[in-house]
Structures are given as structure tokens and as C-alpha cells.
Design an enzyme around this catalytic site. Structure first.
Site, PDB file in Angstrom:
ATOM      1  N   ASP A 200     -28.035  -9.770  -9.065  1.00 24.57           N
ATOM      2  CA  ASP A 200     -27.605  -8.742 -10.029  1.00 24.57           C
ATOM      3  C   ASP A 200     -28.769  -7.811 -10.326  1.00 24.57           C
ATOM      4  O   ASP A 200     -29.870  -7.981  -9.798  1.00 24.57           O
ATOM      5  CB  ASP A 200     -27.050  -9.387 -11.313  1.00 24.57           C
ATOM      6  CG  ASP A 200     -25.871  -8.580 -11.844  1.00 24.57           C
ATOM      7  OD1 ASP A 200     -26.065  -7.387 -12.112  1.00 24.57           O
ATOM      8  OD2 ASP A 200     -24.759  -9.136 -11.957  1.00 24.57           O
ATOM      9  N   HIS A 271     -24.808  -3.040  -9.219  1.00 26.68           N
ATOM     10  CA  HIS A 271     -25.528  -4.238  -9.701  1.00 26.68           C
ATOM     11  C   HIS A 271     -26.595  -4.647  -8.692  1.00 26.68           C
ATOM     12  O   HIS A 271     -26.722  -5.819  -8.332  1.00 26.68           O
ATOM     13  CB  HIS A 271     -24.547  -5.387  -9.941  1.00 26.68           C
ATOM     14  CG  HIS A 271     -23.708  -5.194 -11.174  1.00 26.68           C
ATOM     15  ND1 HIS A 271     -24.216  -5.269 -12.450  1.00 26.68           N
ATOM     16  CD2 HIS A 271     -22.387  -4.906 -11.320  1.00 26.68           C
ATOM     17  CE1 HIS A 271     -23.250  -5.050 -13.333  1.00 26.68           C
ATOM     18  NE2 HIS A 271     -22.130  -4.807 -12.673  1.00 26.68           N
ATOM     19  N   GLU A 335     -18.182  -2.166 -11.050  1.00 31.08           N
ATOM     20  CA  GLU A 335     -19.073  -1.362 -11.881  1.00 31.08           C
ATOM     21  C   GLU A 335     -20.159  -0.637 -11.083  1.00 31.08           C
ATOM     22  O   GLU A 335     -21.343  -0.814 -11.328  1.00 31.08           O
ATOM     23  CB  GLU A 335     -19.713  -2.256 -12.948  1.00 31.08           C
ATOM     24  CG  GLU A 335     -18.667  -2.879 -13.871  1.00 31.08           C
ATOM     25  CD  GLU A 335     -19.256  -3.816 -14.916  1.00 31.08           C
ATOM     26  OE1 GLU A 335     -18.737  -3.841 -16.035  1.00 31.08           O
ATOM     27  OE2 GLU A 335     -20.214  -4.546 -14.605  1.00 31.08           O
TER      28      GLU A 335
END
Ligand code: ACM
Length: 554
Positions: A200, A271, A335
Site C-alpha cells: 500500500d 495505493h 481508489e
């Protein structure tokens, strides 16, 4: 109640109801259980018999023998001849039990578990252990226990094939011994998938031999947010950690022996600050200094769809696939802000060349390339529901997290889906109302046990029967921005993950929250023996790890 006789009678009735209820407390609740009178008493020298050629049944029998030995001090013997008064594992071919189903028959004389496949035996054993006194879950010998099993017949198989939990090791590193305990807890509740979030913005946590900087640089952040996001405070301490490939194999093997498949997640194209801190040339600008993120949230720095990036990702995924033998590889896909792609001449030209009408289609192009690679290796790609945007890649399985809409949309396109809606299954959300109670900090949202339990993954109102077959199952997710320690992870995950397990295993018609709560109450004695720090556990005060500072929500 003034009459003492009536009081006594009421007390007896209550005791009896508690006793009889506690005789058959299995979580998740079996599909069919017929209670019978009488009980089986474990002899001092228990015999477990397996078929001579069935090495997998033998390994499961050994797990059972080990647990009985630890808790009772008895020394079970595993044989290949059928024993009187013993516990027998028998293969049942063509019994309609499916890959994970089993029958468990307990009589005063003996116990029989039948299954078509080893995982069925494994789940038969989980039910058998839950029929014994809770002390059977003790890691050390408990004296003064009558080791009995109430008579019954169980015929059981899961409602869904995917019953999983995601644990985020990116935001906070979770040590291997804890991962094993977590896998044990999944297996105890007949969950079969451990989704390991390994990369991440805040850290890359898996050793990749070809790209050592991923862990040398990408696994360490300068500091970590302290307290709430809005406070914008930091602890000033470097934070790191990663799993060596040997450790990954150790976890995967451990899980395999407990019939849990490990699904690795390697995040892309967003990410990705862990990657970009080590290899900035894979992002918007090779000269841009990108640091491993110290803040939580969604970041603008993302991977660019260049040939070098695809080469890099294919090399990484090749090492990942060698470590994880399961069918699914999770590629994140959630995202990913499109700002940098929008501002990039390279991306805009690529879009023109490939006939992509916007940046969502560019993301879809990115994911399709990865899908093609993963599929070419005989595996399946799974991603968060954003991979629907810009068009779903042909072989993609979708993990629906932003509610159920993504899952419905994917199933309607005849794609497999795993239901993991944040509104029901995000176990990093508060489990009590943080506006009225002071509890350790969590990420927001309010998700009490009852809400988790109330979810029906079939979303049957929205899908035809054919489409509904694409719902593979359920998953509870533990994101760890505010969950720095294993103890806190247990506190957030349990008991809610047991509710997730039951929504994935037990037929909808057989589920009832009040009944679940009553069983859970008894089940907590088992969790206590296993030293699980579930929400409300009596061992809360004895933790060695520091809990995040308790604050009431703003
Ligand atoms: C997610 O919660 N961003 C999948």
C-alpha cells in the site's frame, strides 16, 4: 416469585435451558442438526481411525489428536483399523456433500465423520470440537473436565464457496505468529480464504527478489499518523516491516493445512507509493521524489501505464504466483485518482492510440493487461469494484466493497463476485456508537454485530437465479490504519467476523440473530481459552501490546 419451590423450579428450568442450549453450540450454525439423547464419553486412550490410503484424512486426524492431547492430556492413537468406541473418518463418495460438506454422527458408542473431500473432514472436526466442553480449546491441560460429546446427527455444507477475511498488513505490519492465530480463527469458523493485503501507500511488505528496493526502501515510512486524521499529528518514529519469501511460504503452508487459501493482494495502479518510493520511474516522473506515505487516505501518486511498468508488474506477479498456489491473485484496483494521468502527455497519447475515451478506460486498459498476464499463467484476477469503471476485464472477479452495487453490476455481466460491502463487512468501523461511548479510535462508520449479521449476500431481489450463481461468497475486511497491533485487530475483528462466517455458511432460512447471540455467548468461553481479545473479552486488561489511545469520536 415468593414461593421458594417455584424459585427452585425456575432456577432448575433456567439451568436446564442453558445446559441444553450449550450442548449444541456450533458457529457457524450447521445446515442440519438433529439432537439426540445420550452422550459419547472420550475414553482415556481415544482411537481415531482413518482409511489406510487417506493421507489427508490422517493429517486432519492428527490436528484433532494434537488438540485433544493438549487440552485433556489424553494420548489419542491414529489407526487404520476401525476401532470400537473410536472416532472414525470415512470417505463418502457421491453423498452429495460437495467439496466442503460432511456428516457427523455421535452415538454413545462412537463418532463418525464422513466427507467426500478432506476439507469436509476438516469442517467435521471443527464441529466435533465445538460439541466438546470449551476447555478442549485450551492450549494446555485442563483437569476436572468430563470430556463428553452430546449425541446428534449433523449434515452440513456451506452456503457459499468463498468465506474470507482481508487483513491489511500494509498500514500496520502483522507478525507471522499472529497471522497463524488469525488463520486458526478463520478455520475454526469454517472460513476458507485469507486475503493478505501486502502492499500500500504506507508500506510494501513482501520480499521480491528481483526488486530489493521494494522492501529496502518501500517498507519503511518515516513516521505514522498519531490519533485522528483531522488532528494531522505524527509520532515521529520510523515504522517498517516486511515478510521474507520464506515467511510467506510458512504462512501459506500453515493455511493450507487448515484448508485456508491465501489470496495475496498487490495494489495497482493506485495505493502505490510504496513502489514509487523505491522505483519512481514507474510513476509520473522519474525525478520526482516520492516517499512512503505517512498519512492515511487516497494519494495522487500512481503507477503509469508504461511498458516498463507492465514489465515490472509481470516480474513481481511472477514471483508472487510462485509463492501463492491458490487460484486468485488480487490486484487492488481501488481508489486510483486520475489527476496525474489527465495531466500527462504520455497518458493522453496512449489513450488516443488505444481509442480510450477517458481515464477510466485507461484504468481498464491497465487492468486488462494485467488480467491477460495472470490468466495466461492459469490464474484468476480479482480486484475491488472500481475495476468495473471503464469496462470490466474479461476474466475479472469483482470484490464489491462500495456497497453491493458493484457486485450486482458485475454479476449482471456474468462475472463472479465476492460480497464485501463496507456497510456490512468493514470490521475497522466502530462496533459501538462512538458518539455516546468512549472506545479506542477507529476509522469511522458504525457497524454493530447485528448489522453485520443482517446481511444476505444473495442480493436476490436484484439478480436472476443465473446471475446469483456468480456470487461466490462473503468477506469481512480489517483495514489497519488505526489498528496497530494484533490485539487490537482481534478486538475489531471478533466477534463480528463470526457473524460474517455465519452469513457465508448457514442457509438464510436457518439464521436468526437472537439465536446467534445466545450461541456466541457460550462460544466466547472457547475464545477465552484461545486468548482471543474479542470486543468485550475479559482478558482486555492483560494485553502486552499498547492499545491506541482511547478517545471519543468528534
Ligand atoms: C477499499 O476499501 N479501498 C477497498
Amino acid at each position: 416469585m415468593k414461593n421458594p419451590l417455584l424459585c427452585l423450579l425456575a432456577a432448575l428450568l433456567f439451568a436446564q435451558s442453558v445446559f441444553s442450549q450449550s450442548r449444541y453450540v456450533i458457529l457457524p450454525k450447521p445446515a442440519q442438526l438433529t439432537e439426540q439423547s445420550g452422550q459419547y464419553t472420550l475414553p482415556a486412550k481415544p482411537v481415531i481411525s482413518v482409511e489406510a490410503t487417506d493421507s489427508q484424512a490422517r493429517s486432519i486426524a492428527q490436528l484433532l489428536a494434537d488438540q485433544l492431547n493438549k487440552s485433556s492430556g489424553y494420548s489419542p492413537n491414529i489407526t487404520t483399523t476401525k476401532a470400537k468406541n473410536g472416532i472414525t473418518f470415512a470417505r463418502a463418495k457421491g453423498a452429495g456433500l460437495g467439496a466442503e460438506g460432511y456428516t457427523l454422527t455421535v452415538t454413545p458408542a462412537n463418532i463418525t465423520i464422513t466427507a467426500e473431500k478432506p476439507s469436509g473432514f476438516f469442517y467435521g472436526v471443527q464441529s466435533l470440537l465445538q460439541l466438546m466442553p470449551p476447555a478442549v480449546f485450551s492450549p494446555s491441560k485442563v483437569g476436572g473436565v468430563s470430556w463428553t460429546v452430546p449425541c446428534c446427527t449433523i449434515k452440513d455444507q456451506p452456503r457459499y464457496a468463498w468465506r474470507g477475511s482481508m487483513l491489511d498488513a500494509g498500514r500496520h505490519f502483522m507478525p507471522v505468529p499472529f497471522l497463524k492465530k488469525y488463520i486458526d480463527l478463520l478455520a475454526l469458523h469454517k472460513m476458507n480464504t485469507f486475503h493478505w493485503h501486502l502492499t500500500d501507500d504506507q508500506g510494501w511488505r513482501i520480499e521480491i527478489k528481483k526488486y530489493p528496493k521494494l522492501t529496502q526502501i518501500g517498507s519503511v515510512r518515516k513516521q505514522t499518523m498519531a490519533g485522528r486524521y483531522a488532528d494531522n499529528k505524527y509520532d515521529g518514529k520510523p515504522y517498517g516491516g516486511f515478510y521474507t519469501q520464506d515467511q510467506v511460504r510458512e504462512v501459506v503452508n500453515y493455511a493450507q493445512s487448515r484448508y485456508v487459501t491465501v489470496v495475496p493482494e498487490i495494489e495497482m495502479p493506485g495505493h502505490a507509493m510504496g513502489v514509487l518510493s523505491a522505483y519512481p520511474e514507474l510513476g509520473s516522473n522519474p525525478d520526482k521524489i516520492v516517499e512512503v506515505a505517512t498519512k492515511w487516505g487516497v494519494m495522487e501518486d500512481v503507477l503509469f501505464p508504461r511498458e516498463e511498468t507492465f514489465q515490472f508488474l509481470e516480474n513481481v506477479l511472477t514471483e508472487v504466483m510462485a509463492l501463492f498456489p491458490g487460484r486468485y491473485i488480487h490486484i487492488g484496483g481501488d481508489e486510483c485518482p486520475k489527476t496525474q494521468w489527465r495531466q500527462s502527455r504520455f497518458c493522453q497519447e496512449l489513450m488516443k492510440k488505444e481509442g480510450l475515451k477517458d481515464e477510466h478506460e485507461l484504468q481498464s486498459y491497465f487492468i486488462r493487461r494485467i488480467d491477460k498476464f495472470i490468466t495466461s499463467k492459469g490464474r484468476r484476477m480479482i480486484g475491488w469494484d472500481e475495476i468495473l469503471e471503464g469496462g470490466l476485464s474479461p476474466n475479472a472477479t469483482v470484490m464489491s466493497w462500495r456497497g453491493i452495487a458493484g457486485g450486482i453490476a458485475a454479476a449482471r455481466q456474468n462475472h463472479d463476485v465476492v460480497m464485501s460491502p463496507s456497510t456490512y463487512y468493514y470490521l475497522d468501523y466502530y462496533q459501538v456508537d462512538s458518539k455516546t461511548q468512549t472506545v479506542p479510535i477507529a476509522i469511522g462508520g458504525f457497524l454493530p454485530l447485528e448489522t453485520v449479521y443482517s446481511f444476505d449476500p444473495s442480493v436476490s431481489d436484484s439478480l436472476t437465479a443465473d446471475q446469483a450463481r456468480h456470487v461466490l461468497g462473503v468477506q469481512g475486511n480489517v483495514w489497519t490504519e488505526y489498528i496497530a497491533t494484533p490485539e487490537y485487530a482481534e478486538y475489531m475483528a471478533f466477534p463480528r467476523l463470526i457473524a460474517v462466517a455465519e452469513t457465508g455458511w448457514t442457509p438464510q432460512a436457518g439464521r436468526n440473530f437472537e439465536d446467534f447471540k445466545a450461541r456466541l455467548n457460550w462460544h466466547k468461553k472457547r475464545l477465552d481459552y484461545m486468548k482471543v481479545n474479542y470486543f468485550g473479552a475479559p482478558i482486555n486488561s492483560t494485553f502486552t501490546y499498547q492499545m491506541p489511545k482511547a478517545t471519543a469520536a468528534k
